[in-house]
Structures are given as C-alpha cells and as structure tokens.
Design a protein around this motif. Structure first.
Motif, PDB file in Angstrom:
ATOM      1  N   ILE A  96       4.366  10.370  -6.576  1.00 45.44           N
ATOM      2  CA  ILE A  96       5.488  10.873  -7.380  1.00 45.44           C
ATOM      3  C   ILE A  96       5.054  11.080  -8.832  1.00 45.44           C
ATOM      4  O   ILE A  96       5.476  12.041  -9.485  1.00 45.44           O
ATOM      5  CB  ILE A  96       6.730   9.964  -7.268  1.00 45.44           C
ATOM      6  N   ALA A  97       4.170  10.216  -9.340  1.00 44.87           N
ATOM      7  CA  ALA A  97       3.656  10.404 -10.700  1.00 44.87           C
ATOM      8  C   ALA A  97       2.849  11.691 -10.788  1.00 44.87           C
ATOM      9  O   ALA A  97       2.983  12.456 -11.754  1.00 44.87           O
ATOM     10  CB  ALA A  97       2.808   9.202 -11.114  1.00 44.87           C
ATOM     11  N   GLY A  98       2.021  11.936  -9.793  1.00 47.73           N
ATOM     12  CA  GLY A  98       1.255  13.177  -9.762  1.00 47.73           C
ATOM     13  C   GLY A  98       2.154  14.403  -9.659  1.00 47.73           C
ATOM     14  O   GLY A  98       1.921  15.413 -10.317  1.00 47.73           O
ATOM     15  N   LEU A 115      10.235  17.849   1.760  1.00 48.78           N
ATOM     16  CA  LEU A 115      10.065  16.937   2.893  1.00 48.78           C
ATOM     17  C   LEU A 115       9.442  15.629   2.425  1.00 48.78           C
ATOM     18  O   LEU A 115       9.879  14.547   2.812  1.00 48.78           O
ATOM     19  CB  LEU A 115       9.203  17.584   3.972  1.00 48.78           C
ATOM     20  N   LEU A 116       8.419  15.702   1.577  1.00 50.51           N
ATOM     21  CA  LEU A 116       7.752  14.509   1.068  1.00 50.51           C
ATOM     22  C   LEU A 116       8.712  13.651   0.244  1.00 50.51           C
ATOM     23  O   LEU A 116       8.749  12.424   0.400  1.00 50.51           O
ATOM     24  CB  LEU A 116       6.526  14.906   0.241  1.00 50.51           C
ATOM     25  N   LEU A 117       9.496  14.269  -0.633  1.00 51.57           N
ATOM     26  CA  LEU A 117      10.487  13.519  -1.412  1.00 51.57           C
ATOM     27  C   LEU A 117      11.494  12.831  -0.499  1.00 51.57           C
ATOM     28  O   LEU A 117      11.871  11.682  -0.727  1.00 51.57           O
ATOM     29  CB  LEU A 117      11.233  14.451  -2.371  1.00 51.57           C
ATOM     30  N   THR A 118      11.929  13.540   0.536  1.00 54.68           N
ATOM     31  CA  THR A 118      12.890  12.966   1.479  1.00 54.68           C
ATOM     32  C   THR A 118      12.292  11.756   2.193  1.00 54.68           C
ATOM     33  O   THR A 118      12.953  10.720   2.339  1.00 54.68           O
ATOM     34  CB  THR A 118      13.328  14.028   2.507  1.00 54.68           C
ATOM     35  N   MET A 119      11.047  11.880   2.634  1.00 58.16           N
ATOM     36  CA  MET A 119      10.389  10.767   3.318  1.00 58.16           C
ATOM     37  C   MET A 119      10.187   9.569   2.383  1.00 58.16           C
ATOM     38  O   MET A 119      10.396   8.418   2.782  1.00 58.16           O
ATOM     39  CB  MET A 119       9.054  11.227   3.907  1.00 58.16           C
ATOM     40  N   MET A 120       9.800   9.832   1.130  1.00 55.08           N
ATOM     41  CA  MET A 120       9.610   8.743   0.168  1.00 55.08           C
ATOM     42  C   MET A 120      10.932   8.054  -0.131  1.00 55.08           C
ATOM     43  O   MET A 120      11.003   6.820  -0.189  1.00 55.08           O
ATOM     44  CB  MET A 120       8.959   9.266  -1.116  1.00 55.08           C
ATOM     45  N   ALA A 121      11.988   8.843  -0.316  1.00 54.89           N
ATOM     46  CA  ALA A 121      13.303   8.262  -0.597  1.00 54.89           C
ATOM     47  C   ALA A 121      13.810   7.458   0.596  1.00 54.89           C
ATOM     48  O   ALA A 121      14.378   6.369   0.431  1.00 54.89           O
ATOM     49  CB  ALA A 121      14.296   9.359  -0.967  1.00 54.89           C
ATOM     50  N   ILE A 172       0.833  -1.204   0.000  1.00 52.13           N
ATOM     51  CA  ILE A 172       0.000   0.000   0.000  1.00 52.13           C
ATOM     52  C   ILE A 172       0.869   1.256   0.000  1.00 52.13           C
ATOM     53  O   ILE A 172       0.626   2.192  -0.764  1.00 52.13           O
ATOM     54  CB  ILE A 172      -0.962  -0.007   1.210  1.00 52.13           C
ATOM     55  N   ILE A 173       1.879   1.276   0.841  1.00 51.88           N
ATOM     56  CA  ILE A 173       2.752   2.453   0.905  1.00 51.88           C
ATOM     57  C   ILE A 173       3.511   2.634  -0.404  1.00 51.88           C
ATOM     58  O   ILE A 173       3.627   3.750  -0.912  1.00 51.88           O
ATOM     59  CB  ILE A 173       3.714   2.347   2.108  1.00 51.88           C
ATOM     60  N   ALA A 174       4.010   1.552  -0.973  1.00 53.14           N
ATOM     61  CA  ALA A 174       4.741   1.640  -2.242  1.00 53.14           C
ATOM     62  C   ALA A 174       3.835   2.143  -3.359  1.00 53.14           C
ATOM     63  O   ALA A 174       4.244   2.986  -4.172  1.00 53.14           O
ATOM     64  CB  ALA A 174       5.326   0.277  -2.602  1.00 53.14           C
ATOM     65  N   LEU A 175       2.607   1.673  -3.403  1.00 49.63           N
ATOM     66  CA  LEU A 175       1.652   2.133  -4.415  1.00 49.63           C
ATOM     67  C   LEU A 175       1.305   3.604  -4.201  1.00 49.63           C
ATOM     68  O   LEU A 175       1.182   4.365  -5.169  1.00 49.63           O
ATOM     69  CB  LEU A 175       0.392   1.263  -4.354  1.00 49.63           C
TER      70      LEU A 175
END
Length: 162
Positions: free
Chosen positions: A119-121, A139-145, A110-113
């Motif tokens: 990121i696509a949006g 911040l969001l990019l950092t958390m996703m990475a 779920i988190i990966a999806l």
C-alpha cells in the motif's frame, strides 16, 4: 528515487535538455485540474474524456486516462470519491499495522508487513500511474481490506474487558 525525481523536475528549467514527457504530465495535470475546479464535488464519472496536448507529436488528444492517480480519482469520482479512496488506504495501513504489532502468528506478521509495503508503494507510485483506478489494483485493495477486517485483533474496550 527522490534524486531522480529532483533531476527530472530540474530538466524543465534547463534549455538544453527538456523532458517532454514531464512537460506533458504537467500540462495534463493542469488540464484535468481545470475540469476539477468546475465540478470539484461530484466528479465526471469513469468514461468522461478531457483534451490534452501531446508535445512530441504536436496535436491534441481526447482521453479519459490521467497519469496522476490522485487527480484522476478526483476528476472521475469527485472529492467524496477521492477522500473515500484515501480513507480506505489509511484504514488498510492502520489495520495491517495493528495486525503486525498484536498478532503472534508469523504468517499474519508477514502478510501484514507485505500489505504495508504494497500500500505504501501504491500510494507513492499513484502520483505518476493511476494505481487505484486499475482493475487489478482495485482487486488488490479489496483483498487487502478483506484480510485486514477479518484478522485484525479485537480492540480493548471496557466492553471487552468486562
């Protein structure tokens, strides 16, 4: 979305219904690109301003805000900075896809999806709103990475198989 974008661009060609905001965005992009062409590699830094014309109010404005996030990143960080941002996005997409395909736990899927959709949006909207230059997006990019690097499955190599 695509039909609305096409209709918006077609409004430039019609003499009856001109989209002033779109004309401003095109003028803004041309203005920023003329600065980029002078210094494409190093960029100008975060606070550097450029001059753009405001059609509706008929005056010039000095600003550092660029609506096209890709041009904005290139203008501020230079080509290496733009490529680094895009590389981070590609890495997040690749790793979240691998997590989705290879992890068995539902929460990780779920988190990966969610990361893939987010990121696509962000990549799509970055054409008209500088997603990667906003503090909350960084911040969001950092958390996703961080999530992708922590929970990515091990790559099967000869060393792992031995």
């Amino acid at each position: 979305i695509f039909n609305a974008l096409i209709a918006r661009f077609e409004s430039i060609a019609t003499s009856t219904q001109v989209d002033v905001s779109l004309l401003e965005r095109i003028e803004e992009s041309a203005s920023v690109f003329s600065k980029i062409s002078v210094n494409p590699v190093l960029g100008y830094g975060l606070g550097t301003e450029y001059v753009k014309f405001i059609f509706f109010e008929r005056f010039h404005l000095s600003t550092s805000y660029v609506h096209n996030g890709y041009l904005g990143a290139w203008y501020k960080f230079g080509l290496p900075g733009l490529l680094l941002l895009l590389g981070i996005c590609v890495s997040i997409i690749r790793n979240s896809y691998r997590i989705f395909k290879q992890r068995d736990e539902t929460v990780h899927k779920i988190i990966a999806l969610t990361i893939l959709a987010t990121i696509a949006g962000m990549l799509l909207v970055n054409n008209t709103s500088p997603q990667f230059l906003a503090f909350d997006s960084i911040l969001l990019l950092t958390m996703m990475a961080a999530y992708c690097s922590q929970f990515q499955p091990a790559i099967n190599t000869k060393e792992n198989n031995s």
